[in-house]
Design an enzyme around this catalytic site. Sequence first.
Site, short mmCIF file in Angstrom:
data_model
loop_
_atom_site.label_atom_id
_atom_site.label_comp_id
_atom_site.label_asym_id
_atom_site.label_seq_id
_atom_site.Cartn_x
_atom_site.Cartn_y
_atom_site.Cartn_z
CG HIS A 1 -9.45 0.35 -1.50
ND1 HIS A 1 -9.00 0.15 -0.22
CD2 HIS A 1 -10.81 0.31 -1.43
CE1 HIS A 1 -10.01 0.00 0.60
NE2 HIS A 1 -11.13 0.10 -0.11
CG PHE B 1 -7.46 6.81 10.44
CD1 PHE B 1 -6.91 8.07 10.29
CD2 PHE B 1 -8.81 6.70 10.73
CE1 PHE B 1 -7.68 9.21 10.44
CE2 PHE B 1 -9.59 7.82 10.89
CZ PHE B 1 -9.03 9.08 10.74
N GLY B 2 -4.15 4.22 8.68
CA GLY B 2 -3.18 3.14 8.77
C GLY B 2 -2.83 2.86 10.22
N GLY C 1 1.11 -2.23 4.35
CA GLY C 1 1.63 -0.88 4.27
C GLY C 1 2.95 -0.74 5.00
CG MET D 1 -11.42 3.36 0.94
SD MET D 1 -10.36 3.23 2.40
CE MET D 1 -8.77 3.46 1.60
CB SER E 1 -0.91 0.01 1.23
OG SER E 1 -1.62 1.24 1.30
CG ASP F 1 -5.68 2.48 0.39
OD1 ASP F 1 -6.56 1.70 0.00
OD2 ASP F 1 -4.78 2.15 1.18
CG HIS G 1 -4.07 -1.59 -1.84
ND1 HIS G 1 -5.14 -2.30 -2.37
CD2 HIS G 1 -4.59 -0.82 -0.85
CE1 HIS G 1 -6.24 -1.99 -1.72
NE2 HIS G 1 -5.95 -1.08 -0.80
CG MET H 1 -12.28 -2.75 4.06
SD MET H 1 -10.64 -2.28 3.42
CE MET H 1 -9.97 -1.33 4.81
CG MET I 1 -8.54 7.38 1.69
SD MET I 1 -7.76 7.45 3.32
CE MET I 1 -6.84 5.91 3.33
CG ASP J 1 -6.33 -2.58 3.09
OD1 ASP J 1 -5.35 -2.43 3.84
OD2 ASP J 1 -6.78 -1.66 2.37
#
Length: 244
Positions: A89, A166-167, A220, A91, A31, A58, A56, A160, A60, A198
């Site tokens: 991905h 949030f990581g 990640g 979101m 990620s 993300d 990957h 998920m 957002m 993930d």
Amino acid sequence: MNTTEKETAGRIENEKEAGAARQRENILAPSILAADFNQLGEEIDAVTSAGAKYLHIDVMDGMFVPSISFGMPVISSIRKGRDCFFDVHLMIERPERYIDEFAACGADGITVHAEATRHLHRAVQTIKAKGMKAAVALNPSTPLSALDYVLEDLDMVLIMTVNPGFGGQKYIPQMTEKIRALRKKVQEMELPLKIEVDGGINDATIHTVLEAGADVIVAGSGVFKGDRAENVARLLTVMNGYTW
């Protein structure tokens, strides 16, 4: 059945089992949200050169999830000169609004959240019509039944294993049974479907999700913290040890 026939039947069965084992391809998807954006290109090249086949990505919007990340310009920029699979991905609310744009900037596959659109089937068909792999993500509290009328159209399902946005979160243990239940359903339906996970994946939980049936692993900080190449090699060694 005589002894020779039993031996032949046993050999055929063993060959079938070996063939099924070979069919499992476990894929690592680093990620890039955890990468150093000051040298993003170098970060990507380090993990793909080490053997990661997916990236990957993300996206957002600050609405579907609290955080805001990046969008089409960044993806277009990092796409240049790279042939790894861009696993995008989304979101974001109403992701169907932007499928054409993400296709144009280089996405190979797009994942939309079942919770983010009123028209999930339409969104999936739009992704496939653009020649991309289509996936649907489920938040931890969303049941597998949300996939009942689209599952056969999908290339992948993303489970998920933390709440998105949030990581650095811890793996939610209840998701193990969710992964296992989905893998059982996929096998019963004989679908060539990948199961991606993930959130909270580390050296301990990677075994948990692989054993449950996941075959695409998003990581990640587990990749981008420390030596990137060593991290990729270590995770791939673990992943390659799992067959059906």
